[in-house]
Design a protein around this motif. Structure first.
Motif, PDB file in Angstrom:
ATOM      1  N   MET A  11       0.837  -1.199   0.000  1.00 40.03           N
ATOM      2  CA  MET A  11       0.000   0.000   0.000  1.00 40.03           C
ATOM      3  C   MET A  11       0.874   1.252   0.000  1.00 40.03           C
ATOM      4  SD  MET A  11      -3.106  -0.773   2.581  1.00 40.03           S
ATOM      5  CE  MET A  11      -3.944  -2.313   2.585  1.00 40.03           C
ATOM      6  N   TRP A  16      -1.387   5.727  -4.933  1.00 44.91           N
ATOM      7  CA  TRP A  16      -2.451   6.146  -5.860  1.00 44.91           C
ATOM      8  C   TRP A  16      -3.377   4.981  -6.195  1.00 44.91           C
ATOM      9  CZ3 TRP A  16      -3.538  10.948  -6.201  1.00 44.91           C
ATOM     10  CH2 TRP A  16      -2.553  11.895  -6.008  1.00 44.91           C
ATOM     11  N   VAL A  18      -4.161   2.513  -4.208  1.00 45.49           N
ATOM     12  CA  VAL A  18      -5.002   2.317  -3.024  1.00 45.49           C
ATOM     13  C   VAL A  18      -6.080   3.397  -2.967  1.00 45.49           C
ATOM     14  CG1 VAL A  18      -5.017   2.284  -0.500  1.00 45.49           C
ATOM     15  CG2 VAL A  18      -3.186   1.142  -1.744  1.00 45.49           C
ATOM     16  N   THR A  19      -5.681   4.629  -3.274  1.00 44.29           N
ATOM     17  CA  THR A  19      -6.637   5.738  -3.262  1.00 44.29           C
ATOM     18  C   THR A  19      -7.725   5.529  -4.304  1.00 44.29           C
ATOM     19  OG1 THR A  19      -4.841   7.203  -2.575  1.00 44.29           O
ATOM     20  CG2 THR A  19      -6.843   8.244  -3.397  1.00 44.29           C
ATOM     21  N   VAL A  21      -8.733   2.693  -5.731  1.00 42.52           N
ATOM     22  CA  VAL A  21      -9.585   1.557  -5.365  1.00 42.52           C
ATOM     23  C   VAL A  21     -10.534   1.944  -4.228  1.00 42.52           C
ATOM     24  CG1 VAL A  21      -9.564  -0.773  -4.383  1.00 42.52           C
ATOM     25  CG2 VAL A  21      -7.974  -0.181  -6.209  1.00 42.52           C
ATOM     26  N   SER A  22     -10.040   2.697  -3.259  1.00 42.46           N
ATOM     27  CA  SER A  22     -10.882   3.128  -2.136  1.00 42.46           C
ATOM     28  C   SER A  22     -11.990   4.054  -2.611  1.00 42.46           C
ATOM     29  CB  SER A  22     -10.033   3.831  -1.072  1.00 42.46           C
ATOM     30  OG  SER A  22      -9.049   2.973  -0.570  1.00 42.46           O
ATOM     31  N   LEU A  23     -11.638   5.021  -3.461  1.00 42.49           N
ATOM     32  CA  LEU A  23     -12.657   5.936  -3.995  1.00 42.49           C
ATOM     33  C   LEU A  23     -13.681   5.179  -4.842  1.00 42.49           C
ATOM     34  CD1 LEU A  23     -10.560   9.079  -4.960  1.00 42.49           C
ATOM     35  CD2 LEU A  23     -12.215   8.851  -3.111  1.00 42.49           C
ATOM     36  N   ALA A  25     -14.610   2.078  -4.499  1.00 45.71           N
ATOM     37  CA  ALA A  25     -15.473   1.330  -3.581  1.00 45.71           C
ATOM     38  C   ALA A  25     -16.485   2.259  -2.910  1.00 45.71           C
ATOM     39  CB  ALA A  25     -14.628   0.612  -2.535  1.00 45.71           C
ATOM     40  N   CYS A  26     -16.046   3.462  -2.541  1.00 39.20           N
ATOM     41  CA  CYS A  26     -16.967   4.427  -1.912  1.00 39.20           C
ATOM     42  C   CYS A  26     -18.054   4.870  -2.888  1.00 39.20           C
ATOM     43  CB  CYS A  26     -16.193   5.642  -1.405  1.00 39.20           C
ATOM     44  SG  CYS A  26     -15.177   5.278   0.034  1.00 39.20           S
TER      45      CYS A  26
END
Length: 96
Positions: A11, A16, A18-19, A21-23, A25-26
């Motif tokens: 991570m 970037w 991780v960011t 993928v997180s965004l 998912a959100c």
């Protein structure tokens, strides 16, 4: 099939990724909650059915109370006519 969970080292190596993928998912989670309207329609339908049940119940109670009220009025009328007839009959008995 194994799910590979990224380690903190990976991570840190790809912040970037991780960011993103997180965004992603959100956004998917938010779209899912916003677009999920089947429960809202179901709630509205249940609300309307409960409201019509309450309206029917209220109407039935009003009719019942009105009938009870009418019966009381009729009972008073019958009592008054019975009293009048009794008074007339007692007057006739007294006169004789």
């Amino acid at each position: 099939m194994e799910i590979k969970i990224p380690t903190p080292e990976k991570m840190q190596k790809y912040p970037w990724g991780v960011t993103v993928v997180s965004l992603f998912a959100c956004v998917v989670l938010l779209l899912y909650t916003v677009l999920k309207k089947s429960d809202c329609e179901d709630c509205e339908r249940r609300y309307e059915t409960e409201r019509t049940k309450n309206d029917v119940l209220t109407t039935a109670l009003l009719i019942k109370n009105g009938i009870i009220l009418n019966q009381e009025i009729k009972a008073k009328e019958k009592d008054s006519t019975i009293k009048e007839k009794l008074n007339k009959s007692t007057d006739i008995v007294k006169d004789k």
